[in-house]
Design a protein around this motif. Sequence first.
Motif: not given
Lengths: 592, 188
Positions: A525-542
């Motif tokens: 549950r939590y590894i993918p959830a946190v990875a998704v949020l990390a990806m979201a953070g990276s995408l938002a900065g572009k």
Amino acid sequence: MSMYEWVETILFFVVLLALVKPLGTFMAKVYQGEATFLSPVFVPCENLLYRISGVNKDEEMDWKRYAWAMVLFNLVLFAALFVMLMMQHLLPLNPQKFPAFTWQLALNTAVSFVTNTNWQAYSGETAASYFTQMVGLAVHNFVSAATGMAIVIALIRGFVRRKTSSLGNFWVDMTRGTLYILLPLSLIGAILLVSQGVIQNFNAYKTVPLVQSETYDKPKLDDKGNPLKDAKGNPVTESATAKEVTIPMGPVASQEVIKELGTNGGGFFNANSAHPFENPTPLSHYLEILLILLIPGALTYTFGIMVGNTRQGWALLGVMLLLLIASFAVLQGVEADGNPLLAKLGVQGANMEGKEIRYSLAGTNLFEVATTGTSCGAVAAMHDSLTPIGGMMPLSLILLGEIVFGGVGSGLYTMLAFAVIAVFVSGLMIGRTPEYLGKKIEVREMWMSIITILTAGIVVLILSGVAMINTQATASMANPGAHGLSEVLYAIASMANNNGSAFAGLNANVDFYNVYGSLAMILGRYIPAVAVLAMAGSLAGKKYVPPSLGTLPTDKVPFALWLTLVILIIGALTFFPALALGPIVEHLQMIQ
Amino acid sequence: MKEIRPAILMLILFTVICGGIYPAVVTGIAQAVFPKQANGSFITGKSGKELGSTLIGQPFSDPKYFWPRPSAATDFGYNPMGSGGSNSGPTNPDFIKTVKDRVKTLRDTGVTGAIPADLVLASASGLDPQISPESAMLQVARVAKARGVSEDMLVKAVAQATEGRQIGFLGEPRVNVLSLNLSLDGLK
């Protein structure tokens, strides 16, 4: 399939697809903070909740804070439920005087409900009090679902927003998902289910006389309540006669509906949605399948609206539908053919072991693929008793990572991770920098997508291997040979992917499955959830890259087919060897 | 640590809303609008006593009663406190033997020809209240003989206890075994 089965199946999909747009639009409004027809009632409630809990609803969070709020909230939820289960005997609304859970079982159950898995190593009617079911488990059904939805909304914002670190506010997203979406739909659904005969009361269990008393062999117990065994190790039994039976009661409908709507799956009773009090008629049956697929389906439209192109959402929904219908067709075919070993005995018809009469075969099979394609895990038939290839369908849907509609929120964010990978691979093939929804896909996005997709698979393969050399784990198998391997593989896949259904013959209430299973559920549950949020953070900065001639259109049929292929290839590469040893071997043995 | 206060308070608030107010509202509406269904769809006999629920099957093995599907409920068949299926795999030798025994029991009552699968295979819940119309018709001759009544009369009783597809096309036609047997005994 009979004509009636064709009609009910087609009509079901018509109704589902007709609801995608209105509900998807409504959810987009809710998460974007626009006014809806429920606002006059709920805005004051919402503001009151924020005031009491000290949330500033206009405060935006970056991905780390969003993830931290999510993890912390889940920790608190876990701790509260764990304590509640350990103290069950001291709490109210326990007319049957059920004792406390053991710590292993409480750990497994608390993790299971917090992670939206709802794996049940206990049996509802003989272990969980009304207080536990209603105050403990039902609340988790709501907020674990709202958590999944919040995460996918944050990911979508990552695609939409430009050169920013803010992804929204976790508390606001979680609150809105629960108040505006889950609660109103649950209220309507629960009343509809009661109209069909799903019970909703706080009565003590009822005793009724049997028309014909039943004589049976009862295992003899010693002074401490352990079963006695004779010199050969067989259990000692004594003859007993049942003249009356106790029928369990409870607030079932209110929990039944959120169990499906939130793709949770934890049944009030042991037999789950096959129990006549949970699912009494064909209409209640189709309503429950609809509830399972409703939010994950509509979220694709919400996604389309938020990224400004609804065809992007339809493309993903198309992939989901294709995989769902394909697995349904295989399941329907093999189950209708029945079991050749029984045909030799003169038994005619479909494989009815572990199935109820009142739902048609097509209806039963549709429930099975819906519940395992999503992370629901409620069952209306016993998956352990499916034919080998039939049983491989729900198992495969779970192993694909629950993207065929998927869990509320979690299904869409895993599917988006697959889309990122599909875009990247095709980018390599045509020699262009991969872009998805106007954002460049770079190393960080690839890493996070791979982590999202492969975590559950790695956990499944390692733990299944460990189980095979653990005597306690293998002793739990209920069926011999290849089928036993399928049972263990299914159990671990179900927990790691937060599904919660089972090849239920496996005795899961032993330390191995309780403890390692809890670990699998947490990692899954939590590894993918946190990875998704990390990806979201990276995408938002572009910054936004406008589409050019060389951009791969991701809202068209060729991309949808490509994405399907990528999903199937990754799934087959990871799991084919394990499936070959389980269901496929058993199938070959059966047709010999 | 700024998030710890919302984490704890949100849990408490949502416990009150989702675990208290929501089920209470559902129970209130359900009890007001659908009291019979909300309380378990019980059958009240001529004497005014509750005889069982139309939704929960009961065990029958006497030749004078129609038999339900086999049940894998714990302790004994159709034990409402032990719902569940057999979870037998399709190639399990014990399972095949069990079905063989059930087929033999039916053959001993004079049944010939193919046997409908539902009559010898256990349900998912172990409480399935219904059988297929074919499985009911297969038992008419036995019940008629045991009760000394005409087969025509039983065929009518079966037809009366048969529920059609819901709204004309959903699900399968089915016969409620408890209702049927209660009506044969003249209790209902």
